[in-house]
Design a protein around this motif. Structure first.
Motif, PDB file in Angstrom:
ATOM      1  N   GLU A 291       0.834  -1.208   0.000  1.00  0.00           N
ATOM      2  CA  GLU A 291       0.000   0.000   0.000  1.00  0.00           C
ATOM      3  C   GLU A 291       0.869   1.259   0.000  1.00  0.00           C
ATOM      4  O   GLU A 291       0.666   2.172  -0.798  1.00  0.00           O
ATOM      5  CB  GLU A 291      -0.909   0.047   1.249  1.00  0.00           C
ATOM      6  CG  GLU A 291      -1.891  -1.114   1.367  1.00  0.00           C
ATOM      7  CD  GLU A 291      -2.979  -1.094   0.303  1.00  0.00           C
ATOM      8  OE1 GLU A 291      -3.303   0.011  -0.164  1.00  0.00           O
ATOM      9  OE2 GLU A 291      -3.458  -2.178  -0.077  1.00  0.00           O
ATOM     10  N   LEU A 292       1.819   1.272   0.942  1.00  0.00           N
ATOM     11  CA  LEU A 292       2.649   2.464   1.137  1.00  0.00           C
ATOM     12  C   LEU A 292       3.451   2.817  -0.119  1.00  0.00           C
ATOM     13  O   LEU A 292       3.685   3.990  -0.417  1.00  0.00           O
ATOM     14  CB  LEU A 292       3.609   2.206   2.306  1.00  0.00           C
ATOM     15  CG  LEU A 292       4.282   3.409   2.934  1.00  0.00           C
ATOM     16  CD1 LEU A 292       3.257   4.318   3.609  1.00  0.00           C
ATOM     17  CD2 LEU A 292       5.302   2.939   3.976  1.00  0.00           C
ATOM     18  N   SER A 293       3.867   1.792  -0.850  1.00  0.00           N
ATOM     19  CA  SER A 293       4.713   2.035  -2.037  1.00  0.00           C
ATOM     20  C   SER A 293       3.881   2.112  -3.308  1.00  0.00           C
ATOM     21  O   SER A 293       4.447   2.120  -4.404  1.00  0.00           O
ATOM     22  CB  SER A 293       5.741   0.915  -2.172  1.00  0.00           C
ATOM     23  OG  SER A 293       5.092  -0.306  -2.506  1.00  0.00           O
ATOM     24  N   ASP A 294       2.571   2.122  -3.152  1.00  0.00           N
ATOM     25  CA  ASP A 294       1.710   2.207  -4.325  1.00  0.00           C
ATOM     26  C   ASP A 294       1.946   1.039  -5.279  1.00  0.00           C
ATOM     27  O   ASP A 294       1.967   1.213  -6.506  1.00  0.00           O
ATOM     28  CB  ASP A 294       2.002   3.540  -5.035  1.00  0.00           C
ATOM     29  CG  ASP A 294       0.796   4.071  -5.777  1.00  0.00           C
ATOM     30  OD1 ASP A 294      -0.292   3.501  -5.615  1.00  0.00           O
ATOM     31  OD2 ASP A 294       0.961   5.037  -6.554  1.00  0.00           O
ATOM     32  N   GLY A 295       2.178  -0.148  -4.685  1.00  0.00           N
ATOM     33  CA  GLY A 295       2.329  -1.351  -5.507  1.00  0.00           C
ATOM     34  C   GLY A 295       3.741  -1.649  -5.969  1.00  0.00           C
ATOM     35  O   GLY A 295       3.976  -2.666  -6.620  1.00  0.00           O
TER      36      GLY A 295
ATOM     37  N   LEU B 179       8.891   9.335  -0.618  1.00  0.00           N
ATOM     38  CA  LEU B 179       8.351   8.393   0.377  1.00  0.00           C
ATOM     39  C   LEU B 179       9.179   8.439   1.661  1.00  0.00           C
ATOM     40  O   LEU B 179       8.629   8.535   2.768  1.00  0.00           O
ATOM     41  CB  LEU B 179       8.328   6.965  -0.202  1.00  0.00           C
ATOM     42  CG  LEU B 179       7.919   5.852   0.774  1.00  0.00           C
ATOM     43  CD1 LEU B 179       6.521   6.080   1.348  1.00  0.00           C
ATOM     44  CD2 LEU B 179       7.985   4.480   0.093  1.00  0.00           C
ATOM     45  N   VAL B 180      10.502   8.396   1.518  1.00  0.00           N
ATOM     46  CA  VAL B 180      11.376   8.419   2.707  1.00  0.00           C
ATOM     47  C   VAL B 180      11.156   9.704   3.504  1.00  0.00           C
ATOM     48  O   VAL B 180      11.054   9.688   4.731  1.00  0.00           O
ATOM     49  CB  VAL B 180      12.859   8.271   2.283  1.00  0.00           C
ATOM     50  CG1 VAL B 180      13.800   8.611   3.435  1.00  0.00           C
ATOM     51  CG2 VAL B 180      13.118   6.861   1.788  1.00  0.00           C
ATOM     52  N   GLU B 181      11.088  10.820   2.803  1.00  0.00           N
ATOM     53  CA  GLU B 181      10.926  12.112   3.511  1.00  0.00           C
ATOM     54  C   GLU B 181       9.580  12.183   4.237  1.00  0.00           C
ATOM     55  O   GLU B 181       9.430  12.926   5.187  1.00  0.00           O
ATOM     56  CB  GLU B 181      11.054  13.288   2.526  1.00  0.00           C
ATOM     57  CG  GLU B 181      12.426  13.424   1.862  1.00  0.00           C
ATOM     58  CD  GLU B 181      13.546  13.905   2.786  1.00  0.00           C
ATOM     59  OE1 GLU B 181      13.347  13.932   4.021  1.00  0.00           O
ATOM     60  OE2 GLU B 181      14.637  14.227   2.274  1.00  0.00           O
ATOM     61  N   SER B 182       8.618  11.392   3.803  1.00  0.00           N
ATOM     62  CA  SER B 182       7.287  11.422   4.451  1.00  0.00           C
ATOM     63  C   SER B 182       7.257  10.543   5.703  1.00  0.00           C
ATOM     64  O   SER B 182       6.274  10.562   6.437  1.00  0.00           O
ATOM     65  CB  SER B 182       6.214  10.962   3.462  1.00  0.00           C
ATOM     66  OG  SER B 182       6.276   9.554   3.302  1.00  0.00           O
TER      67      SER B 182
ATOM     68  N   GLY C  62      11.789   8.821  11.228  1.00  0.00           N
ATOM     69  CA  GLY C  62      12.794   7.854  11.674  1.00  0.00           C
ATOM     70  C   GLY C  62      13.386   7.021  10.557  1.00  0.00           C
ATOM     71  O   GLY C  62      13.968   5.970  10.812  1.00  0.00           O
ATOM     72  N   VAL C  63      13.223   7.462   9.329  1.00  0.00           N
ATOM     73  CA  VAL C  63      13.787   6.717   8.192  1.00  0.00           C
ATOM     74  C   VAL C  63      14.628   7.679   7.345  1.00  0.00           C
ATOM     75  O   VAL C  63      14.177   8.772   7.018  1.00  0.00           O
ATOM     76  CB  VAL C  63      12.671   6.113   7.305  1.00  0.00           C
ATOM     77  CG1 VAL C  63      13.266   5.420   6.087  1.00  0.00           C
ATOM     78  CG2 VAL C  63      11.829   5.132   8.109  1.00  0.00           C
ATOM     79  N   GLU C  64      15.857   7.286   7.027  1.00  0.00           N
ATOM     80  CA  GLU C  64      16.718   8.090   6.157  1.00  0.00           C
ATOM     81  C   GLU C  64      17.227   7.202   5.032  1.00  0.00           C
ATOM     82  O   GLU C  64      17.228   5.975   5.164  1.00  0.00           O
ATOM     83  CB  GLU C  64      17.901   8.676   6.936  1.00  0.00           C
ATOM     84  CG  GLU C  64      17.500   9.580   8.101  1.00  0.00           C
ATOM     85  CD  GLU C  64      16.711  10.826   7.698  1.00  0.00           C
ATOM     86  OE1 GLU C  64      16.793  11.230   6.518  1.00  0.00           O
ATOM     87  OE2 GLU C  64      15.995  11.390   8.552  1.00  0.00           O
TER      88      GLU C  64
ATOM     89  N   HIS D 111      22.682  10.714  -3.421  1.00  0.00           N
ATOM     90  CA  HIS D 111      21.540  11.570  -3.065  1.00  0.00           C
ATOM     91  C   HIS D 111      21.051  11.162  -1.678  1.00  0.00           C
ATOM     92  O   HIS D 111      20.619  10.025  -1.481  1.00  0.00           O
ATOM     93  CB  HIS D 111      20.402  11.405  -4.071  1.00  0.00           C
ATOM     94  CG  HIS D 111      20.769  11.831  -5.452  1.00  0.00           C
ATOM     95  ND1 HIS D 111      20.425  13.064  -5.976  1.00  0.00           N
ATOM     96  CD2 HIS D 111      21.472  11.193  -6.422  1.00  0.00           C
ATOM     97  CE1 HIS D 111      20.895  13.163  -7.202  1.00  0.00           C
ATOM     98  NE2 HIS D 111      21.529  12.037  -7.505  1.00  0.00           N
ATOM     99  N   TYR D 112      21.148  12.124  -0.733  1.00  0.00           N
ATOM    100  CA  TYR D 112      20.807  11.829   0.665  1.00  0.00           C
ATOM    101  C   TYR D 112      19.453  12.418   1.037  1.00  0.00           C
ATOM    102  O   TYR D 112      19.113  13.528   0.593  1.00  0.00           O
ATOM    103  CB  TYR D 112      21.830  12.471   1.598  1.00  0.00           C
ATOM    104  CG  TYR D 112      23.225  11.923   1.509  1.00  0.00           C
ATOM    105  CD1 TYR D 112      23.623  10.853   2.292  1.00  0.00           C
ATOM    106  CD2 TYR D 112      24.175  12.514   0.665  1.00  0.00           C
ATOM    107  CE1 TYR D 112      24.926  10.367   2.243  1.00  0.00           C
ATOM    108  CE2 TYR D 112      25.472  12.036   0.602  1.00  0.00           C
ATOM    109  CZ  TYR D 112      25.835  10.967   1.394  1.00  0.00           C
ATOM    110  OH  TYR D 112      27.120  10.494   1.337  1.00  0.00           O
ATOM    111  N   SER D 113      18.723  11.722   1.909  1.00  0.00           N
ATOM    112  CA  SER D 113      17.540  12.340   2.510  1.00  0.00           C
ATOM    113  C   SER D 113      18.022  13.395   3.512  1.00  0.00           C
ATOM    114  O   SER D 113      19.179  13.380   3.928  1.00  0.00           O
ATOM    115  CB  SER D 113      16.673  11.289   3.200  1.00  0.00           C
ATOM    116  OG  SER D 113      17.402  10.672   4.246  1.00  0.00           O
ATOM    117  N   THR D 114      17.129  14.302   3.906  1.00  0.00           N
ATOM    118  CA  THR D 114      17.586  15.491   4.648  1.00  0.00           C
ATOM    119  C   THR D 114      18.234  15.158   5.994  1.00  0.00           C
ATOM    120  O   THR D 114      19.178  15.829   6.396  1.00  0.00           O
ATOM    121  CB  THR D 114      16.422  16.477   4.872  1.00  0.00           C
ATOM    122  OG1 THR D 114      15.282  15.736   5.278  1.00  0.00           O
ATOM    123  CG2 THR D 114      16.106  17.270   3.637  1.00  0.00           C
TER     124      THR D 114
END
Ligand code: ADP
Ligand code: MG
Length: 358
Positions: free
Chosen positions: A126-130, A321-324, A327-329, A340-343
């Motif tokens: 669900e979270l990954s839209d399939g 998705l990660v930015e949303s 506790g996940v980077e 490319h890094y998440s914030t």
């Protein structure tokens, strides 16, 4: 039951050969855990350190515990890995997954662990839209990546499998699993190692272990820090580089570090890399300019599901998705080695090995 083999290697019941062992051992060496300090010291009761290597889930696994000399904890972890493999393996006759895949549309009763894992897999679908979809199993069977050295399947066979793929065909009610389509099947390869690592950590922490790591073929789950409150320094492999070549490192304290990469199980044919992360919509490997996605998270099952999900989603949608998520980077590495890094990712600003990261 398991038996120690040469050099303390333990093996599960799945296929294994010496050449695969050496390849796998080489791969393990590439998972660079930099033991700064501590490693050279003579063990005393408090600074005792034990480790062992085994072969489960078709990959090399390694456990290290600091501050304890209780080998029976490690033995128990290997026993548990064997038990998990016996229920979660797609190819092991009699496993829960095997029963689901043989069920021909009939409901199947599974263990609590299998049910929990399928529920999590559905959540990530669900979270990954399939993008994350454990019903990719018919494609996984056709491609057969662990054994395939260069055979590109016929387009028609991929197309024929496509109608049996889609997690909306999969239902979980308590511990009862039903696949609507008798020709559908599931594969937990994209999520099971993370789940097992979490269960092993729970067990070890419950036994008083405060420092160590569980490395299931590159799914790295740390426990606390190294002795002396020093964070673990985990190397992230340079895609397609030498086994020991790290593109950067990340310092973590109790976190999971999981990478999904094209280079892990792949072959090259006519200049194209065919690899094991599959697009559920097409049945083909995902070709989107990414070479790897690394996820940092508390729980390793989240990291495992998300590394595969984000790989399939690609840089933009995966990063979104990660930015949303709290506790996940993530670190996404492209084919041309851009990082490319998440914030909130704790970047390794000291590392001379990551010149292209800024
Ligand atoms: P690894 O097994 O190397 O740790 P991953 O965690 O990225 O790698 O999982 C890849 C495995 O997951 C594949 O070998 C296959 O079994 C399964 N898989 C492939 N594509 C998908 C997908 N889109 N969704 C869920 N599982 C997948
Ligand atoms: Mg995964």
């Amino acid at each position: 039951m398991y038996r120690p083999l040469i050099s303390g290697i333990r093996k599960s019941g799945s296929g294994f050969s010496h050449s695969r062992f050496f390849l796998a051992a080489l791969f393990l060496l590439s998972l660079l855990v930099l033991c700064l300090g501590g490693c050279q010291r003579k063990p005393s009761a408090a600074s005792a350190q034990i480790s062992d290597v085994g072969f489960f889930f078709d990959t090399v696994v390694e456990l290290r515990l600091n501050g304890t000399d209780k080998q029976d904890l490690i033995d128990e972890c290997f026993r548990k890995m064997g038990d998990y493999e016996a229920i979660l393996s797609r190819t092991r006759e009699g496993s829960d997954v095997w029963k689901i895949n043989q069920s021909a549309g009939e409901p199947v009763e599974v263990s609590d662990d299998t049910a929990a894992l399928i529920e999590l897999a559905q959540k990530y679908y669900e979270l990954s839209d399939g993008a994350f979809d454990i019903t990719v199993a018919p494609y996984v069977t056709i491609w057969d990546f662990p054994n395939n050295t260069g055979n590109v399947p016929a387009k028609a066979s991929i197309a024929a499998a496509r109608i049996h793929v889609g997690s909306s065909l999969l239902h979980l009610d308590g511990n009862t699993v039903t696949l609507d389509d008798p020709r559908s099947s599931i594969d937990l390869g994209g999520i099971a190692k993370g789940y097992v690592a979490d269960r092993l950590k729970e067990f070890l922490v419950g036994k008083g272990v405060e420092s160590g790591y569980i490395n299931l073929g590159g799914n790295m789950l740390t426990i606390g820090t190294k002795p002396g409150d020093v964070p673990w320094n985990i190397g992230i492999r340079r895609p397609f580089g030498e086994a020991s070549d790290t593109i950067t490192t990340v310092k973590v304290d109790g976190l999971s570090v999981v990478t999904s990469g094209t280079y892990e199980r792949c072959f090259e044919k006519d200049g194209t890399i065919y690899h094991h992360i599959l697009d559920p919509a097409s049945g083909y490997p995902v070709w989107n300019g990414l070479s790897s996605v690394t996820i940092l998270s508390e729980s390793s099952v989240d990291g495992d599901a998300l590394s595969t999900s984000c790989f399939v989603l690609g840089l933009d949608r995966g990063m979104e998705l990660v930015e949303s998520l709290d506790g996940v980077e993530a670190l996404f590495i492209t084919d041309d080695e851009e990082l490319h890094y998440s914030t909130g990712f704790p970047r390794d600003t000291d590392s001379a090995t990551s010149p292209s990261s800024f």
